[in-house]
Design a protein around this motif. Structure first.
Motif, short mmCIF file in Angstrom:
data_model
loop_
_atom_site.label_atom_id
_atom_site.label_comp_id
_atom_site.label_asym_id
_atom_site.label_seq_id
_atom_site.Cartn_x
_atom_site.Cartn_y
_atom_site.Cartn_z
N ASP A 30 0.81 -1.22 0.00
CA ASP A 30 0.00 0.00 0.00
C ASP A 30 0.84 1.27 0.00
O ASP A 30 0.30 2.35 0.15
N ASP A 31 2.15 1.14 -0.16
CA ASP A 31 3.00 2.34 -0.13
C ASP A 31 3.25 2.86 -1.55
O ASP A 31 4.36 3.30 -1.87
N TYR A 32 2.22 2.82 -2.38
CA TYR A 32 2.41 3.28 -3.74
C TYR A 32 1.95 4.73 -3.89
O TYR A 32 1.33 5.30 -2.99
N LYS A 52 1.27 10.19 -2.46
CA LYS A 52 1.76 8.92 -1.94
C LYS A 52 0.76 8.46 -0.89
O LYS A 52 0.55 9.13 0.12
N ILE A 53 0.16 7.33 -1.12
CA ILE A 53 -1.02 6.90 -0.39
C ILE A 53 -0.79 6.82 1.11
O ILE A 53 -1.56 7.37 1.90
N THR A 54 0.27 6.17 1.56
CA THR A 54 0.44 5.94 2.99
C THR A 54 0.97 7.16 3.73
O THR A 54 0.79 7.27 4.94
N ILE A 70 -5.90 16.95 -4.80
CA ILE A 70 -5.84 15.50 -4.88
C ILE A 70 -6.07 14.94 -3.48
O ILE A 70 -5.62 15.53 -2.49
N SER A 71 -6.77 13.82 -3.41
CA SER A 71 -7.03 13.18 -2.12
C SER A 71 -7.20 11.69 -2.35
O SER A 71 -7.37 11.24 -3.49
N SER A 72 -7.15 10.96 -1.25
CA SER A 72 -7.31 9.51 -1.36
C SER A 72 -8.25 8.99 -0.30
O SER A 72 -8.29 9.52 0.82
N ASP A 73 -9.02 8.00 -0.66
CA ASP A 73 -9.85 7.26 0.29
C ASP A 73 -9.25 5.85 0.33
O ASP A 73 -9.52 5.03 -0.55
N ASN A 74 -8.43 5.61 1.33
CA ASN A 74 -7.69 4.36 1.35
C ASN A 74 -8.59 3.15 1.53
O ASN A 74 -8.29 2.05 1.06
N GLY A 99 2.66 3.90 -9.20
CA GLY A 99 3.95 3.25 -9.12
C GLY A 99 4.54 3.49 -7.74
O GLY A 99 3.87 4.04 -6.85
N TRP A 100 5.81 3.08 -7.60
CA TRP A 100 6.48 3.25 -6.31
C TRP A 100 7.53 4.32 -6.43
O TRP A 100 8.46 4.20 -7.24
N GLY A 101 7.36 5.40 -5.68
CA GLY A 101 8.31 6.50 -5.73
C GLY A 101 7.74 7.75 -5.12
O GLY A 101 6.57 7.81 -4.72
N ASP A 102 8.59 8.76 -5.04
CA ASP A 102 8.19 10.05 -4.52
C ASP A 102 7.19 10.70 -5.49
O ASP A 102 7.33 10.53 -6.71
#
Length: 125
Positions: A30-32, A52-54, A70-74, A99-102
């Motif tokens: 979940d650290d994408y 970055k989600i987490t 921008i926002s996220s609903d995990n 993807g995985w990154g900053d």
């Protein structure tokens, strides 16, 4: 299999608002980072905003700062792009990618991103 599905595009008058959604599935970690990108006819694809989600770290392109959020609903594995005070120059096909990154790195479209199918946003003057 990682999959991203965008929704929420449409036609809106200048000054109006739209909210785009990007539903993600298939991630085993979940650290994408999820980003929104856009491509107008005849122009290069550009990074608009990434999160970055987490960690909640966020990147915005200068052209959308103060207008887009921008926002996220995990719990729903969904990332949103709230677009306010839209301008005709915001007209483009909008894509989400992950993807995985900053976030700032993802915004440069580093190799290895997973892309959605895109959704059209048209802003009339």
């Amino acid at each position: 299999e990682v999959r991203l599905v965008e929704s929420g595009g449409g036609l809106v008058q200048a000054g109006g608002s739209l909210r785009l959604s990007c539903a993600a599935s298939g991630f085993t970690r979940d650290d994408y980072t999820v980003g929104w990108f856009r491509q107008a006819p005849g122009k290069k694809r550009e990074g608009v905003s990434c999160i970055k989600i987490t960690e909640g770290r966020i990147y915005y392109a200068d052209s959308v700062k103060g207008r887009f959020t921008i926002s996220s609903d995990n719990a729903k594995n969904t990332v949103y792009l709230e677009m306010n005070n839209l301008k005709p120059e915001d007209t483009a096909e909008y894509y989400c990618a992950a993807g995985w990154g900053d976030p700032a790195s993802i915004a440069t479209m580093q190799p290895g991103l997973v892309w959605g199918q895109g959704t059209q946003v048209t802003v009339s003057s």
